[in-house]
Write an enzyme that holds these catalytic residues in place. Sequence first.
Site, PDB file in Angstrom:
ATOM      1  N   ASN A  10      37.099   4.562 -22.115  1.00  0.00           N
ATOM      2  CA  ASN A  10      36.202   5.583 -21.588  1.00  0.00           C
ATOM      3  C   ASN A  10      36.719   6.903 -22.144  1.00  0.00           C
ATOM      4  O   ASN A  10      37.713   7.433 -21.671  1.00  0.00           O
ATOM      5  CB  ASN A  10      36.258   5.556 -20.050  1.00  0.00           C
ATOM      6  CG  ASN A  10      35.515   6.728 -19.428  1.00  0.00           C
ATOM      7  OD1 ASN A  10      34.734   7.406 -20.096  1.00  0.00           O
ATOM      8  ND2 ASN A  10      35.763   6.959 -18.148  1.00  0.00           N
ATOM      9  N   LYS A  12      35.513   9.795 -22.026  1.00  0.00           N
ATOM     10  CA  LYS A  12      35.230  10.991 -21.206  1.00  0.00           C
ATOM     11  C   LYS A  12      34.745  12.136 -22.108  1.00  0.00           C
ATOM     12  O   LYS A  12      34.078  11.871 -23.090  1.00  0.00           O
ATOM     13  CB  LYS A  12      36.457  11.370 -20.364  1.00  0.00           C
ATOM     14  CG  LYS A  12      36.999  10.164 -19.592  1.00  0.00           C
ATOM     15  CD  LYS A  12      38.009  10.529 -18.537  1.00  0.00           C
ATOM     16  CE  LYS A  12      38.485   9.266 -17.825  1.00  0.00           C
ATOM     17  NZ  LYS A  12      39.377   9.545 -16.707  1.00  0.00           N
ATOM     18  N   HIS A  97      31.233   6.234 -12.331  1.00  0.00           N
ATOM     19  CA  HIS A  97      32.622   6.656 -12.493  1.00  0.00           C
ATOM     20  C   HIS A  97      32.972   7.699 -11.429  1.00  0.00           C
ATOM     21  O   HIS A  97      32.143   8.526 -11.064  1.00  0.00           O
ATOM     22  CB  HIS A  97      32.849   7.226 -13.895  1.00  0.00           C
ATOM     23  CG  HIS A  97      34.302   7.414 -14.188  1.00  0.00           C
ATOM     24  ND1 HIS A  97      34.999   8.516 -13.759  1.00  0.00           N
ATOM     25  CD2 HIS A  97      35.196   6.618 -14.815  1.00  0.00           C
ATOM     26  CE1 HIS A  97      36.269   8.381 -14.115  1.00  0.00           C
ATOM     27  NE2 HIS A  97      36.419   7.244 -14.756  1.00  0.00           N
ATOM     28  N   GLU A  99      34.562  10.350 -11.530  1.00  0.00           N
ATOM     29  CA  GLU A  99      34.365  11.757 -11.922  1.00  0.00           C
ATOM     30  C   GLU A  99      32.894  12.149 -11.783  1.00  0.00           C
ATOM     31  O   GLU A  99      32.572  13.291 -11.460  1.00  0.00           O
ATOM     32  CB  GLU A  99      34.886  11.969 -13.351  1.00  0.00           C
ATOM     33  CG  GLU A  99      36.411  11.958 -13.373  1.00  0.00           C
ATOM     34  CD  GLU A  99      37.037  11.416 -14.643  1.00  0.00           C
ATOM     35  OE1 GLU A  99      36.358  11.355 -15.683  1.00  0.00           O
ATOM     36  OE2 GLU A  99      38.226  11.031 -14.585  1.00  0.00           O
ATOM     37  N   GLU A 169      38.654   1.208  -9.825  1.00  0.00           N
ATOM     38  CA  GLU A 169      39.475   2.342 -10.232  1.00  0.00           C
ATOM     39  C   GLU A 169      39.888   3.139  -8.999  1.00  0.00           C
ATOM     40  O   GLU A 169      39.112   3.965  -8.500  1.00  0.00           O
ATOM     41  CB  GLU A 169      38.693   3.246 -11.190  1.00  0.00           C
ATOM     42  CG  GLU A 169      38.251   2.548 -12.459  1.00  0.00           C
ATOM     43  CD  GLU A 169      38.041   3.532 -13.607  1.00  0.00           C
ATOM     44  OE1 GLU A 169      38.663   3.311 -14.646  1.00  0.00           O
ATOM     45  OE2 GLU A 169      37.302   4.502 -13.444  1.00  0.00           O
ATOM     46  N   GLY A 175      44.172   9.111 -14.438  1.00  0.00           N
ATOM     47  CA  GLY A 175      44.696  10.258 -15.155  1.00  0.00           C
ATOM     48  C   GLY A 175      45.926  10.876 -14.502  1.00  0.00           C
ATOM     49  O   GLY A 175      46.342  11.968 -14.861  1.00  0.00           O
ATOM     50  N   SER A 215      45.296   4.784 -15.246  1.00  0.00           N
ATOM     51  CA  SER A 215      46.597   4.873 -15.925  1.00  0.00           C
ATOM     52  C   SER A 215      47.081   3.540 -16.476  1.00  0.00           C
ATOM     53  O   SER A 215      48.283   3.247 -16.465  1.00  0.00           O
ATOM     54  CB  SER A 215      47.646   5.502 -14.995  1.00  0.00           C
ATOM     55  OG  SER A 215      47.232   6.804 -14.593  1.00  0.00           O
TER      56      SER A 215
HETATM   57  P1  PGA Z   1      42.943   6.830 -17.152  1.00  0.00           P
HETATM   58  O1  PGA Z   1      41.355   6.853 -16.822  1.00  0.00           O
HETATM   59  O2  PGA Z   1      43.206   5.561 -17.905  1.00  0.00           O
HETATM   60  O3  PGA Z   1      43.160   8.054 -17.991  1.00  0.00           O
HETATM   61  O4  PGA Z   1      43.644   6.876 -15.846  1.00  0.00           O
HETATM   62  C1  PGA Z   1      40.702   5.682 -16.427  1.00  0.00           C
HETATM   63  C2  PGA Z   1      39.254   5.978 -16.169  1.00  0.00           C
HETATM   64  O5  PGA Z   1      38.957   7.053 -15.608  1.00  0.00           O
HETATM   65  O6  PGA Z   1      38.375   5.177 -16.497  1.00  0.00           O
END
Ligand code: PGA
Length: 255
Positions: A10, A12, A97, A99, A169, A175, A215
Amino acid sequence: MSRKKIIAGNWKMNVKPSETAALIKAVAEATAEYGDKVEIVCCTPAIDVPAAVDAAAGTKVGVGTENCHWKESGAYTGEISTGMIVDAGCHYVITGHSERRQYFGETDETVNLRTRAAIAAGLTVMMCIGETLEERDAGKLEEVIVRQMNVGLKDVTAADCAKLVIAYEPVWAIGTGRTATPDQAQEVHALIRATLAKLVGEETAQTVRIQYGGSMKPGNAAELLAKPDIDGGLIGGAALKAADFAGIIAAAANA
Ligand code: PGA
């Protein structure tokens, strides 16, 4: 039941159109030997899709977007329809997601609309769910997961599940460098599969892949992917470096 592992990046709001071909090609090259064992996907900003599809042609890397709208067309400034995503050569899309939920007003209801539209268009949809740290600490983990699934998957049939992937998630792990332990993740993945069984039947629930996201890195992927209900990963930061992404895909191939 053997489920083919699916590792999806992803991106982003990272990676410019001019940088896209190089990253896709580097991923394809670094993962070529795993392409038969693992489903490999890069979900990119919509504006990167033409370059990504072009660079992925003839490789085992599939391309997807990070969101979709549920209407086929119309006055929805800034949105993209599933028909556009298919027409551009994508086979995948992410919905729900955290976010999007946190910053763009996404609700369980709109996640459901987007998820159903994606399935109807023939896309493989990775529907994201997960609790915040406050919810976990308040003992609401199960309540949140079950609600996100019951509403997010409303009117999704057993037949539709052939195109469904669920991404667990935990919001507190995205992140942050803080990963759920393999046991913590497995516990929620088992809950997700049990909830799915109530919605679409046990047999179908056994076929649906459940990704872990938050992560995930080459260093922790193997132990997460060794768990019985962890069928892949949704990768943010580590998907931006071909070597790291390939390390996770190698772990999936060997899991
Ligand atoms: P990350 O993000 O691997 O940077 O923690 C995962 C995601 O938001 O899909």
